[in-house]
Design an enzyme around this catalytic site. Structure first.
Site, PDB file in Angstrom:
ATOM      1  N   ASP A  78     -86.027  36.936 -46.910  1.00  0.00           N
ATOM      2  CA  ASP A  78     -85.145  36.264 -45.950  1.00  0.00           C
ATOM      3  C   ASP A  78     -83.754  36.047 -46.526  1.00  0.00           C
ATOM      4  O   ASP A  78     -83.571  35.983 -47.747  1.00  0.00           O
ATOM      5  CB  ASP A  78     -85.738  34.902 -45.554  1.00  0.00           C
ATOM      6  CG  ASP A  78     -87.071  35.030 -44.852  1.00  0.00           C
ATOM      7  OD1 ASP A  78     -87.282  36.034 -44.148  1.00  0.00           O
ATOM      8  OD2 ASP A  78     -87.908  34.119 -45.012  1.00  0.00           O
ATOM      9  N   LYS A  79     -82.801  35.863 -45.637  1.00  0.00           N
ATOM     10  CA  LYS A  79     -81.408  35.602 -46.023  1.00  0.00           C
ATOM     11  C   LYS A  79     -81.308  34.459 -47.034  1.00  0.00           C
ATOM     12  O   LYS A  79     -80.604  34.549 -48.037  1.00  0.00           O
ATOM     13  CB  LYS A  79     -80.606  35.270 -44.755  1.00  0.00           C
ATOM     14  CG  LYS A  79     -79.177  34.836 -45.019  1.00  0.00           C
ATOM     15  CD  LYS A  79     -78.521  34.320 -43.745  1.00  0.00           C
ATOM     16  CE  LYS A  79     -77.156  33.733 -44.052  1.00  0.00           C
ATOM     17  NZ  LYS A  79     -76.521  33.131 -42.865  1.00  0.00           N
TER      18      LYS A  79
END
Length: 276
Positions: A78-79
């Site tokens: 994920d970011k």
């Protein structure tokens, strides 16, 4: 209003800083900074890790099927998650790595801060993971009889207890989207400052305003989900040698842990779950 995707989007390298942990003719292992999106997608057409890697390498093997924006990629994080990712630099390497992911022979360990005092020192979470029908941005655990979601297994171990939060190590057996975040929430321990899953407010602790302010200060230091992809092990696609990499916790994570350490020592008392 979300930006409409460009009609013709050409994936090009961009001169962005990347932390290369290891590189040879077949694989590239990078330590992703928190806040960097891995590949282009809705609303993020520039400034991604894939574009930084393309600039560094000039070319990557084409991703198959419906994923043209993910060249060389066999997994993603994920970011907000920091840590290790491997890219295949040619078709053979990419396919070889993808098979290892498919057969769950890749070794991946993550460190996370979670809300609450996890009862068991170690354990395994099993539960099908699928997209929530109520909110398409998040995932949830489905009971097997519901026939929804994909089989997912996560192993965990407690590393350190801070009373109202716990430092955990998670080992992925499968690799579903948001797997650690969803599984940990499922056993009652949402990840610290995970705004998708409700971890961005005090879920454990006292009602005192001083404590709430302390938690806010921790969120300011660690303004993201407290999750770090710490280690990565795989069989090298060409040599067959086992490659293993580890990366230290980033500064924001370390600073937040230090604050909790100091807070716990200053309190010097047994934390009670029923204070929550």
């Amino acid at each position: 209003v979300m930006a409409a995707p460009p009609r013709i989007f050409e994936l090009k390298g961009e001169d962005l800083p990347i932390d290369i942990v290891y590189e040879d003719d077949d694989v590239l292992v990078v330590n992703k900074a928190p806040g960097m999106v891995v590949h282009p997608g809705h609303g993020n057409y520039h400034g991604t890790l894939v574009q930084a890697v393309l600039f560094h390498l000039e070319s990557l093997p084409q991703a198959t099927g419906k994923e043209p924006q993910r060249p060389g990629m066999v997994h993603r994080i994920d970011k907000d998650t920091s840590g290790l990712l491997v890219f295949g630099k040619n078709d053979h390497a990419m396919q070889h790595l993808a098979k290892q992911f498919f057969h769950h022979t890749i070794e991946r360990k993550y460190m996370a801060l979670v809300w609450g005092d996890v009862k068991e020192d170690r354990g395994t979470i099993t539960g099908h993971i699928g997209r929530s029908k109520q909110d398409r941005k998040i995932f949830r655990v489905f009971e097997e009889e519901e026939g929804l979601g994909k089989h997912a297994v996560t192993h965990y171990q407690v590393l350190k207890r801070y009373g109202y939060i716990t430092l955990m190590e998670f080992q992925l057996e499968t690799g579903r989207t948001h797997q650690i975040r969803v599984h940990s929430k499922h056993i009652g321990h949402t990840l610290f400052n995970d705004n998708n899953y409700g971890g961005d407010r005090p879920l454990r602790g006292t009602l005192f305003s001083k404590y709430k302010q302390f938690v806010e200060n921790c969120f300011a230091i660690l303004p993201r989900t407290a999750l770090h992809a710490k280690s990565l092990g795989f069989e090298h696609p060409r040599t067959g040698e086992w490659k293993f990499f580890e990366t230290p916790l980033p500064n924001d994570f370390v600073s937040a842990m230090k604050k909790w350490e100091d807070y716990t020592q200053a309190k010097g008392f047994q934390f009670e779950e029923d204070e929550a």
